[in-house]
Design an enzyme around this catalytic site. Sequence first.
Site, PDB file in Angstrom:
ATOM      1  N   CYS A  98      36.008 -34.217 -53.338  1.00  9.48           N
ATOM      2  CA  CYS A  98      34.547 -34.237 -53.422  1.00  9.48           C
ATOM      3  C   CYS A  98      33.946 -33.872 -52.067  1.00  9.48           C
ATOM      4  O   CYS A  98      33.199 -34.642 -51.462  1.00  9.48           O
ATOM      5  CB  CYS A  98      34.067 -35.609 -53.895  1.00  9.48           C
ATOM      6  SG  CYS A  98      32.528 -35.511 -54.843  1.00  9.48           S
ATOM      7  N   GLY A  99      34.319 -32.663 -51.611  1.00  8.16           N
ATOM      8  CA  GLY A  99      33.714 -32.129 -50.406  1.00  8.16           C
ATOM      9  C   GLY A  99      32.423 -31.409 -50.753  1.00  8.16           C
ATOM     10  O   GLY A  99      31.688 -31.824 -51.668  1.00  8.16           O
TER      11      GLY A  99
ATOM     12  N   LYS B 160      43.701 -14.116 -52.185  1.00 10.90           N
ATOM     13  CA  LYS B 160      42.793 -13.594 -53.212  1.00 10.90           C
ATOM     14  C   LYS B 160      43.268 -12.236 -53.728  1.00 10.90           C
ATOM     15  O   LYS B 160      43.151 -11.935 -54.922  1.00 10.90           O
ATOM     16  CB  LYS B 160      41.381 -13.506 -52.638  1.00 10.90           C
ATOM     17  CG  LYS B 160      40.790 -14.875 -52.319  1.00 10.90           C
ATOM     18  CD  LYS B 160      39.501 -14.779 -51.535  1.00 10.90           C
ATOM     19  CE  LYS B 160      38.946 -16.163 -51.224  1.00 10.90           C
ATOM     20  NZ  LYS B 160      37.738 -16.119 -50.371  1.00 10.90           N
TER      21      LYS B 160
END
EC number: 1.1.1.3
Length: 435
Positions: free
Chosen positions: A16-17, A207
Amino acid sequence: MSTVDGKTVRVALLGCGTVGTEVARLLTEQADELAARAGAPVELAGIAVRRPDKHPELPQHLLTNDAAALVESDVDVVVELIGGVDPVREWLLTALRKGKSVVTANKALLAEYSAELFEAADSSGADLYFEAAVAGAIPLLRPLRESLAGDRITKVMGIVNGTTNFILSAMDSTGAGYAETLDEASRLGYAEADPTADVDGYDAASKAAILASLAFHTRVTASDVHREGISNVSASDIAAAKALGRTVKLLSICERVEGEDGAESVSARVHPVMLPRTHPLANVGGAYNAVFVEADAAGSLMFYGQGAGGAPTASAVLGDLVAVARNRVLGGRGPRESAHAQLPVRPMGRTPTRYHVSLDVADKPGVLAQVAQVFAAHEVSIAAVRQRDRHDTASLVIVTHLAPDAALEATVEAIGKMDVVNEVVSVMRVEGEDS
């Protein structure tokens, strides 16, 4: 709150940043809207954080520091926003094997272990969604997985790291050097305290592996991706690019490459390139992301938007969450792994590229001819030459046609040993132009 079939989709949130806080907020504030889209209430059942006492803004009864136990509890979907590989990998494998769908933004994990995660999902019929892992809020992975599933993608090329794009854009606009621009990016919050993953290309390589895997139906890992960062890009490189009507960008480039025998392979690479200022990616400034896709039937497509940040990334996470919730309510399934092509990954040395080479040479007759002979000896064709005299030396800029990268590298090495060459000032690859 209930629906006609009485189902409620219970969600475990791991981490929960910045992004996780936005996800938790939106799940609460937009509960009715999300329920309407998913076809059932989407309920936040627990939040795993390292230090529950450090999150007074969150519902305290939902907080736990035992992520493994939360994954094992009575939840339907696990949303993972912690990052890293271990112990996250085991938590997600456990969830998938138990039939719990997973939504993750974890590019590093997916770039190395997506095959294992997909196999676990297939064994139980669970879903694995990861739109937020590449390019933040930009709808990119779903179009590659679904919208273009009937097309043949030939190239995916883009800016997928906002930190490096901010730095290079600032160097281009101000003329400043790399080090001072990195300091400014850190001061403004665009660069992490340790920017290594960004500026050395690790983030973009992860990515690129995900993009290549989806685009070419082939398993590509981060270790398959050739990687170079931007720390060696100088103010003089930027100036040289400007003089030729180009700009410098760090690009993730994934493409089908056809060999002389007609056999196809996949090239996946990350490195700085010179791009013509007329190319759609050249005008992507600041911390924005953009990806250019080329396909046989669809032609050229451009995806552009905010590639990071709490709210933009949370948007992608919630889009995935609605999709997996809807699948659970209606009994559907999301896309499976598509690796049927099994194309080989081409080594960087055999990948066709183009070079921009800047030389400081002796100002005397015959130098250009001598340099051209070295290019010819390595079977590298010259596309353009630009020369400028400076007292007893001269500046020589050469742009090549397409050639195997190893041949271009060997050419530059040989030129650097010539008596008439004082210095190889810079070498950079060129993209976005006809070969």
